[in-house]
Design an enzyme around this catalytic site. Structure first.
Site, mmCIF file in Angstrom:
data_model
loop_
_atom_site.group_PDB
_atom_site.id
_atom_site.type_symbol
_atom_site.label_atom_id
_atom_site.label_comp_id
_atom_site.label_asym_id
_atom_site.label_seq_id
_atom_site.Cartn_x
_atom_site.Cartn_y
_atom_site.Cartn_z
ATOM 1 C CE LYS A 285 -4.566 0.618 0.456
ATOM 2 N NZ LYS A 285 -5.630 -0.332 0.099
HETATM 3 P P1 NAD Z 1 -13.245 7.402 -2.227
HETATM 4 O O1 NAD Z 1 -12.191 8.423 -2.075
HETATM 5 O O2 NAD Z 1 -13.829 7.157 -3.558
HETATM 6 O O3 NAD Z 1 -14.454 7.743 -1.208
HETATM 7 C C1 NAD Z 1 -14.256 7.948 0.153
HETATM 8 C C2 NAD Z 1 -15.583 8.351 0.778
HETATM 9 O O4 NAD Z 1 -15.426 8.402 2.197
HETATM 10 C C3 NAD Z 1 -16.082 9.731 0.341
HETATM 11 O O5 NAD Z 1 -17.474 9.677 0.151
HETATM 12 C C4 NAD Z 1 -15.751 10.600 1.553
HETATM 13 O O6 NAD Z 1 -16.631 11.713 1.670
HETATM 14 C C5 NAD Z 1 -15.963 9.625 2.680
HETATM 15 N N1 NAD Z 1 -15.286 10.026 3.912
HETATM 16 C C6 NAD Z 1 -14.002 10.447 4.057
HETATM 17 N N2 NAD Z 1 -13.766 10.779 5.333
HETATM 18 C C7 NAD Z 1 -14.916 10.564 6.014
HETATM 19 C C8 NAD Z 1 -15.305 10.731 7.368
HETATM 20 N N3 NAD Z 1 -14.456 11.179 8.291
HETATM 21 N N4 NAD Z 1 -16.585 10.420 7.714
HETATM 22 C C9 NAD Z 1 -17.451 9.963 6.790
HETATM 23 N N5 NAD Z 1 -17.137 9.781 5.490
HETATM 24 C C10 NAD Z 1 -15.888 10.086 5.119
HETATM 25 O O7 NAD Z 1 -12.632 6.053 -1.606
HETATM 26 P P2 NAD Z 1 -13.032 4.542 -1.945
HETATM 27 O O8 NAD Z 1 -12.123 4.046 -3.009
HETATM 28 O O9 NAD Z 1 -14.500 4.419 -2.086
HETATM 29 O O10 NAD Z 1 -12.562 3.816 -0.598
HETATM 30 C C11 NAD Z 1 -13.394 3.782 0.567
HETATM 31 C C12 NAD Z 1 -12.868 2.714 1.512
HETATM 32 O O11 NAD Z 1 -12.858 1.453 0.852
HETATM 33 C C13 NAD Z 1 -11.438 2.930 2.003
HETATM 34 O O12 NAD Z 1 -11.329 2.439 3.321
HETATM 35 C C14 NAD Z 1 -10.621 2.072 1.061
HETATM 36 O O13 NAD Z 1 -9.368 1.696 1.614
HETATM 37 C C15 NAD Z 1 -11.561 0.889 0.910
HETATM 38 N N6 NAD Z 1 -11.316 0.088 -0.297
HETATM 39 C C16 NAD Z 1 -11.375 0.639 -1.546
HETATM 40 C C17 NAD Z 1 -11.182 -0.165 -2.657
HETATM 41 C C18 NAD Z 1 -11.303 0.368 -4.057
HETATM 42 O O14 NAD Z 1 -11.267 -0.461 -4.993
HETATM 43 N N7 NAD Z 1 -11.480 1.657 -4.278
HETATM 44 C C19 NAD Z 1 -10.900 -1.526 -2.487
HETATM 45 C C20 NAD Z 1 -10.864 -2.063 -1.196
HETATM 46 C C21 NAD Z 1 -11.084 -1.239 -0.116
#
Ligand code: NAD
Length: 516
Positions: free
Chosen positions: A184
């Site tokens: 990561k």
């Molecule tokens: P993203 O940047 O597209 O979206 C993040 C979201 O979280 C946004 O809506 C933001 O407003 C919200 N957010 C941020 N801080 C916040 C807070 N303090 N309180 C409430 N909401 C908050 O990110 P993503 O790619 O959707 O990733 C989200 C989660 O999923 C992360 O933990 C990431 O590690 C995990 N994840 C993502 C993927 C992927 O393929 N994108 C894969 C596995 C895990």
């Protein structure tokens, strides 16, 4: 003992609680339960490599809004008429980036470096400065294959956090049986405070420095919080720039746009994987997702796709909390309308805040919205013990990485709330990343239906093994075989998932040995 000697002596290490030590608690619990070989344990306890490096970029000129008080001194300043308004790029924090030659050929009225825009507000012209950013890549383990893991652009990142997230990738890739290890990384930056061209320059510089550490068979980045397919395209361009046979290097990043070698189905794969687990959870109970209610935290890539897919399966979205606000509708939120609202380019913060099809509520009340399913899909550590006491749901399916603290886990278990842990629930993204990587290697392109079918099989098969480990019911069906993994006692699902990961990783060390 002289003072000098005392000074030279390293202080005795005091065990400090960190995000990483918290995340590793479950590793130690599962390792104890299965009697993980001591050397394998040492190999997995700390990452193989922890890279920290710095990147610099020259920022562009900005217009910074003045407060009403400050603006009073410029009451008589006429508005500047821009010849090319496209040259002004609005940022989420109210500033504007001056792209190209936005002011050239315009009717500009500047006083003391201040000007008035057509919105009536006074802005200070701040010349672009050079800035340094801290960047990271943690490569946790590669026993099962090349390092693999996302790139995060966020202001709250640290080595400790990336260690935890990299280790999670090692567990996740083992759980969904893709031949990768875990990594990561990312940049300490709030991407919403920078313009498109600035992010491009920072991304290119990031890969310029990262290049010697990664490769299509060494370490393969992908999108995470704050990054997307566009960033992946830039990373690929920089990695392959000027290389012989550059087209063979496409597998160096996944999560690319489908038009440049990305896989159909990748963009929504993480959300779809969460939905497949939830679907199987209900199917096993002789029930279905249809008619169930759910709440989601985070409405980015993962949150919005899981909402869309569950909604299409007949479930009702009641409330969403994101970084900027919280919305609630007891009749169910119109999910496609909310997605259009959030993705509208005018919605600079990409937030659900202000969505007209729901009422605004406070975050503290959001946790207590009664629903069947809670899906955290934002950042880590959100479900604390105190939150876990208050939630009114029957199932938590972790879309985010590490959303639940170890103390909250105990509350969830005591309250009898079921849990689909992150290392299986959100593994759909890396699964389809693997499909993308294979397609790149073979120069193939699979249909979305094919990708989704494979993903469904991979998610459900491994979720079933985890469920069997949790219940200690070893069995073999057409779809899965849990006999090798059950440990003659029942465990919670998070521990069961970790047992599956560790047994699969341990097999590599046992059967291949250590190279030295
Ligand atoms: P993203 O940047 O597209 O979206 C993040 C979201 O979280 C946004 O809506 C933001 O407003 C919200 N957010 C941020 N801080 C916040 C807070 N303090 N309180 C409430 N909401 C908050 O990110 P993503 O790619 O959707 O990733 C989200 C989660 O999923 C992360 O933990 C990431 O590690 C995990 N994840 C993502 C993927 C992927 O393929 N994108 C894969 C596995 C895990």
């Amino acid at each position: 003992m002289s003072e000098q000697e005392v000074f030279m002596r390293a202080p005795a290490p005091t065990p400090k609680r960190t995000v990483y030590t918290d995340a590793m608690q479950i590793f130690h619990r599962a390792a104890d339960l299965i009697g993980l070989a001591p050397r394998v344990r040492l190999e997995l306890e700390e990452p193989d490599y922890e890279h920290i490096f710095y990147i610099t970029a020259k920022l562009k000129d900005r217009l910074v809004p003045l407060s009403a008080d400050q603006a009073r001194a410029f009451g008589d300043l006429p508005a500047t008429k821009l010849r090319n308004p496209e040259g002004l790029e609005p940022l989420a924090d109210g500033k504007f980036i001056l792209n190209g030659r936005a002011l050239l050929g315009s009717d500009v009225s500047i006083r003391g470096g201040h000007l008035r825009l057509s919105d009536g507000n006074i802005y200070k012209l701040v010349p672009g400065e050079s800035r340094r950013f801290k960047a990271y890549r943690v490569q946790h383990n590669q026993a099962r294959g090349p390092y693999k893991g996302g790139i995060r652009y966020h202001h709250e990142v640290s080595l400790d956090l990336f260690k935890a997230l990299a280790a999670e990738m090692t567990w996740k890739t083992a759980i969904v049986e893709v031949p990768f290890g875990g990594a990561k990384g990312g940049i300490q930056i709030d991407p919403r405070q920078y313009g498109r061209e600035e992010i491009e320059a920072i991304t290119l510089r990031f890969m310029y420095k990262l290049k010697r550490l990664i490769g299509p068979d060494v370490d393969i980045p992908a999108p995470d919080v704050g990054t997307n397919s566009e960033i992946m395209g830039l990373l690929f361009r920089q990695y392959s720039d000027g290389e012989n046979e550059r087209h063979t290097l496409r597998g160096v990043v996944t999560g690319k746009d489908v038009r440049i070698g990305g896989s159909e189905g990748r963009a929504k794969a993480t959300g779809r994987g969460v939905a497949f687990c939830i679907e199987d959870y209900y199917a096993e109970k002789g029930s279905s997702v249809r008619g169930k209610s759910f709440i989601v935290q985070g409405f980015g890539n993962v949150g919005s796709s899981v909402a869309e897919i569950l909604n299409a399966m007949g479930a009702r979205l009641l409330a969403v909390n994101d970084a900027e606000g919280t919305v609630y509708n007891s009749d169910g939120i119109d999910v496609p309308a909310l997605i259009s609202y959030v993705q509208d380019p005018k919605n600079l913060k990409r937030s659900v805040f202000g969505f007209p099809g729901a009422q605004r509520i406070e975050k503290k009340d959001w946790w207590e919205v009664p629903a069947d399913i809670l899906i955290p899909a934002a950042l880590g550590g959100e479900i604390t013990a105190e939150v876990a006491e208050r939630v009114k749901v029957k199932l938590i399916a972790e879309g985010a990485n590490g959303p639940t603290t170890p103390e909250a886990d105990k509350v969830i278990a005591r309250r009898g709330i079921d849990l689909i842990p992150d290392i299986i629930a959100n593994a759909g993204g890396v699964t389809v990343s693997y499909y993308e990587w294979i397609q790149n290697k073979r120069m193939e392109s699979w249909s979305e239906a094919e990708v989704n079918r494979k993903l469904e099989f991979g998610m459900k098969r491994n979720w079933r093994i985890i469920r069997d480990i949790a219940r200690n019911s070893a069995r073999q069906t057409e779809m899965h075989d849990s006999r090798r993994f059950c440990i003659s006692r029942e465990v919670d699902t998070r521990c069961a998932a970790m047992i599956l990961a560790l047994k699969r990783i341990e097999a590599h060390y046992q059967l291949e040995g250590f190279s030295q």
